[in-house]
Design a protein around this motif. Structure first.
Motif, PDB file in Angstrom:
ATOM      1  N   UNK A  19     -12.108  52.787  59.310  1.00 55.66           N
ATOM      2  CA  UNK A  19     -11.557  53.425  58.125  1.00 55.66           C
ATOM      3  C   UNK A  19     -12.466  54.546  57.637  1.00 55.66           C
ATOM      4  N   UNK A  20     -11.889  55.684  57.335  1.00 53.85           N
ATOM      5  CA  UNK A  20     -12.597  56.803  56.736  1.00 53.85           C
ATOM      6  C   UNK A  20     -11.835  57.231  55.487  1.00 53.85           C
ATOM      7  N   UNK A  21     -12.560  57.455  54.426  1.00 54.80           N
ATOM      8  CA  UNK A  21     -11.930  57.827  53.171  1.00 54.80           C
ATOM      9  C   UNK A  21     -11.544  59.301  53.194  1.00 54.80           C
ATOM     10  N   UNK A  22     -10.401  59.611  52.610  1.00 56.28           N
ATOM     11  CA  UNK A  22      -9.994  61.008  52.488  1.00 56.28           C
ATOM     12  C   UNK A  22     -10.263  61.550  51.089  1.00 56.28           C
ATOM     13  N   UNK A  23     -10.971  60.785  50.283  1.00 53.46           N
ATOM     14  CA  UNK A  23     -11.296  61.207  48.920  1.00 53.46           C
ATOM     15  C   UNK A  23     -12.671  61.856  48.947  1.00 53.46           C
ATOM     16  N   UNK A  24     -12.751  63.088  48.518  1.00 57.09           N
ATOM     17  CA  UNK A  24     -14.039  63.774  48.488  1.00 57.09           C
ATOM     18  C   UNK A  24     -14.743  63.496  47.168  1.00 57.09           C
ATOM     19  N   UNK A  25     -16.052  63.310  47.208  1.00 58.68           N
ATOM     20  CA  UNK A  25     -16.780  63.072  45.959  1.00 58.68           C
ATOM     21  C   UNK A  25     -16.824  64.349  45.124  1.00 58.68           C
ATOM     22  N   UNK A  26     -17.009  64.207  43.836  1.00 56.33           N
ATOM     23  CA  UNK A  26     -17.078  65.406  42.984  1.00 56.33           C
ATOM     24  C   UNK A  26     -18.314  66.225  43.330  1.00 56.33           C
ATOM     25  N   UNK A  27     -18.275  67.531  43.110  1.00 55.82           N
ATOM     26  CA  UNK A  27     -19.441  68.367  43.423  1.00 55.82           C
ATOM     27  C   UNK A  27     -20.624  68.000  42.540  1.00 55.82           C
TER      28      UNK A  27
END
Length: 79
Positions: A19-27
């Protein structure tokens, strides 16, 4: 990768390693001028402390040539 031999009741547990998340962390938030200045000041203080301890400690670590020569001359006069 090895496969599990026992049955897994939930499919998402079996494929959790893929599993890989498609949610990017905030800058990341940029550091303010005061924070940058504080970091530089802390770094310079640490470096100055190390250099100062080296400068003050070097005379104590060096051998005193006059003291060893007087001890040798006193020892040779006794014989």
């Amino acid at each position: 990768m090895f496969r599990r031999r026992e049955p897994v009741p939930f499919a998402f547990l079996a494929e959790a390693d893929k599993f890989r998340s498609n949610v990017t962390p905030p800058p990341r938030e940029r550091a303010s001028f005061g924070q940058l200045a504080g970091r530089w000041l802390l770094g310079l203080t640490i470096v100055a402390g190390l250099v100062g301890s080296l400068v003050l400690g070097m005379p104590a670590l060096s051998q005193d040539q006059s003291a060893t020569q007087t001890q040798e001359s006193q020892a040779s006069q006794g014989h």
